[in-house]
Design a protein around this motif. Structure first.
Motif, PDB file in Angstrom:
ATOM      1  N   THR A 248      -1.069 -15.142  -2.919  1.00 43.13           N
ATOM      2  CA  THR A 248      -2.523 -14.978  -3.087  1.00 43.13           C
ATOM      3  C   THR A 248      -2.902 -13.492  -3.378  1.00 43.13           C
ATOM      4  O   THR A 248      -2.049 -12.613  -3.363  1.00 43.13           O
ATOM      5  N   THR A 250      -6.552 -10.818  -4.432  1.00 39.39           N
ATOM      6  CA  THR A 250      -7.975 -10.438  -4.292  1.00 39.39           C
ATOM      7  C   THR A 250      -8.584 -10.319  -5.632  1.00 39.39           C
ATOM      8  O   THR A 250      -7.951  -9.516  -6.464  1.00 39.39           O
ATOM      9  N   ARG A 254     -12.918 -12.162  -3.749  1.00 37.58           N
ATOM     10  CA  ARG A 254     -12.658 -13.329  -2.683  1.00 37.58           C
ATOM     11  C   ARG A 254     -10.984 -13.369  -2.784  1.00 37.58           C
ATOM     12  O   ARG A 254     -10.306 -12.695  -3.790  1.00 37.58           O
ATOM     13  N   THR A 255     -10.258 -14.217  -1.765  1.00 36.86           N
ATOM     14  CA  THR A 255      -8.843 -14.301  -1.765  1.00 36.86           C
ATOM     15  C   THR A 255      -8.912 -15.470  -2.694  1.00 36.86           C
ATOM     16  O   THR A 255      -9.329 -16.634  -2.494  1.00 36.86           O
ATOM     17  N   VAL A 256      -7.790 -15.516  -3.594  1.00 39.10           N
ATOM     18  CA  VAL A 256      -7.485 -16.430  -4.725  1.00 39.10           C
ATOM     19  C   VAL A 256      -6.137 -17.075  -4.531  1.00 39.10           C
ATOM     20  O   VAL A 256      -5.051 -16.198  -4.430  1.00 39.10           O
ATOM     21  N   GLN A 257      -5.842 -18.382  -4.892  1.00 42.46           N
ATOM     22  CA  GLN A 257      -4.339 -18.614  -5.276  1.00 42.46           C
ATOM     23  C   GLN A 257      -4.069 -18.302  -6.576  1.00 42.46           C
ATOM     24  O   GLN A 257      -4.737 -18.641  -7.341  1.00 42.46           O
ATOM     25  N   ALA A 258      -2.996 -17.524  -6.618  1.00 41.98           N
ATOM     26  CA  ALA A 258      -2.473 -17.000  -7.906  1.00 41.98           C
ATOM     27  C   ALA A 258      -0.798 -17.105  -7.869  1.00 41.98           C
ATOM     28  O   ALA A 258      -0.206 -17.720  -7.082  1.00 41.98           O
ATOM     29  N   LEU A 318      -4.154 -17.152 -12.145  1.00 41.91           N
ATOM     30  CA  LEU A 318      -4.737 -18.327 -11.170  1.00 41.91           C
ATOM     31  C   LEU A 318      -3.852 -19.469 -11.159  1.00 41.91           C
ATOM     32  O   LEU A 318      -3.587 -19.822 -12.383  1.00 41.91           O
ATOM     33  N   GLU A 321      -5.280 -25.100  -9.256  1.00 38.26           N
ATOM     34  CA  GLU A 321      -6.130 -25.271  -7.921  1.00 38.26           C
ATOM     35  C   GLU A 321      -7.326 -24.395  -7.865  1.00 38.26           C
ATOM     36  O   GLU A 321      -8.397 -24.788  -7.721  1.00 38.26           O
ATOM     37  N   GLU A 322      -7.040 -23.047  -8.206  1.00 37.07           N
ATOM     38  CA  GLU A 322      -8.044 -22.067  -8.076  1.00 37.07           C
ATOM     39  C   GLU A 322      -9.002 -22.272  -9.275  1.00 37.07           C
ATOM     40  O   GLU A 322     -10.260 -21.853  -9.208  1.00 37.07           O
ATOM     41  N   ARG A 325     -11.318 -24.592  -8.692  1.00 39.04           N
ATOM     42  CA  ARG A 325     -12.503 -24.301  -7.573  1.00 39.04           C
ATOM     43  C   ARG A 325     -13.456 -23.420  -8.286  1.00 39.04           C
ATOM     44  O   ARG A 325     -14.638 -23.499  -7.865  1.00 39.04           O
ATOM     45  N   LEU A 326     -13.082 -22.435  -9.159  1.00 40.61           N
ATOM     46  CA  LEU A 326     -13.796 -21.655  -9.750  1.00 40.61           C
ATOM     47  C   LEU A 326     -14.793 -22.066 -10.919  1.00 40.61           C
ATOM     48  O   LEU A 326     -15.914 -21.671 -11.232  1.00 40.61           O
TER      49      LEU A 326
END
Length: 344
Positions: A248, A250, A254-258, A318, A321-322, A325-326
């Protein structure tokens, strides 16, 4: 396209044998005394070793007939000796020590507070996995010995048939030299098909295997977001490899899946995130939006220790999944997939 029929049949035969050996080993485990597990398993160990060795012998004996069917006009310089291969692990370790490990797995679980029933079930699962792997490894070793004994065979391609894990699927159809070890994981059922100057199996790559899968199989193997990314043009290997470095970070408030996979300047994603060029393949050594992403000590040829700093992208890569979402829409998602190195 499909891999050669003989290679598929060989893989299925090997998989059935390894699975049957695993089930039989698990049945013997059920006979052990849970109140005196180590002693009772030691008393049964000779039977377990004999069972696994028999499975290995059968697997090794399947290699010669398979090669004769696959390449009927290519004689070998010698015969495979299955008895010389069976009775040890693929890396030469003694079976007795390996087949005691399920006991230690069980006792370790009990010492950590798990129930006896759950701990014994864990040992059973570990034993079944171990028995399956020991049989499949020796079978593949016999295949490789048989190919090396035939001068006409120059290399092999990896045969992957469903069901298979994501890591195996991205290796489907890849060609390797005979001196290259076979990459596998526990319970891996993949096999190989020989290549000669006049005989080359039809190419079957990861995309071919992906297209053979049902929608349910795809989601189970790769995950819903990964499937969507692949359908939108992402490279399967980039999507699967990204999961190795999941973390994860920042970003964007926001906190993102990376992921940390492929973010150095030599990585596809790193090059594009550093340069801002969605088509970049490499990035400059210094300058730009780079930072030290990893460092380690190595010893030079003169014996001196040297600090190595790997430089990579400052912004996070990213996960698919992220990205979904974005993204505002599919076009935006595809731009992000390319920017983060998923669309090659």
């Amino acid at each position: 396209m499909s891999p050669p029929r003989d290679a598929v049949e060989h893989q299925q035969q090997r998989a059935e044998l390894s699975q049957a050996t695993g089930r039989a080993a698990r049945a013997l485990w059920a006979q052990a005394d849970p109140e005196d597990l180590e002693r009772s398993w030691l008393a049964m160990l000779a039977r377990v070793i004999a069972l696994v060795t028999a499975g290995q012998l059968t697997a090794a004996r399947q290699a010669q007939p398979w090669l004769q069917r696959a390449l009927p006009g290519e004689p070998g310089e010698g015969e495979i000796q299955p008895e010389q291969l069976a009775g040890v692990s693929g890396d030469g370790r003694d079976l007795a020590g390996l087949l005691m490990e399920p006991v230690y797995v069980t006792l370790n679980r009990i010492s950590r507070g798990f129930t006896q029933a759950l701990s014994i079930a864990s040992g059973a699962a570990f034993l079944e996995m171990l028995a399956r792997t020991l049989v499949a490894d020796i079978g593949r070793a016999a295949d490789l010995v048989g190919m090396i004994a035939r001068p006409a065979i120059t290399s092999y391609v990896r045969v992957v048939e469903l069901p298979a894990c994501a890591r195996c699927i991205i290796l489907a159809g890849r060609e390797y030299g005979l001196s290259t070890g076979f990459e596998r994981h526990p319970q891996c059922d993949c096999t190989m098909a020989p290549v000669t100057r006049t005989h080359r199996p039809a190419p079957v790559d990861a995309q071919d295997v992906f297209r053979q899968m049902t929608a349910q199989q795809q989601r189970k193997t790769f995950g819903a977001a990964a499937v969507k990314a692949i359908e939108d043009g992402a490279d399967i290997a980039q999507v699967v490899n990204a999961r190795r470095g999941m973390t994860t970070a920042t970003a964007y408030g926001r906190t993102v899946q990376a992921t940390t996979e492929g973010i150095t300047r030599r990585g596809l994603a790193g090059a594009r995130l550093i340069t801002g060029d969605p088509n970049a393949l490499t990035a400059p050594r210094t300058g730009g939006d780079t930072q030290v992403v990893s460092e380690y000590l190595r010893r030079t040829r003169t014996g001196r220790q040297q600090l190595v700093r790997l430089r990579g992208a400052r912004s996070p890569r990213l996960m698919p999944e992220e990205i979904y979402r974005l993204a505002d829409d599919r076009e935006h998602a595809i731009r992000l997939l390319r920017q983060h190195g998923y669309i090659v």
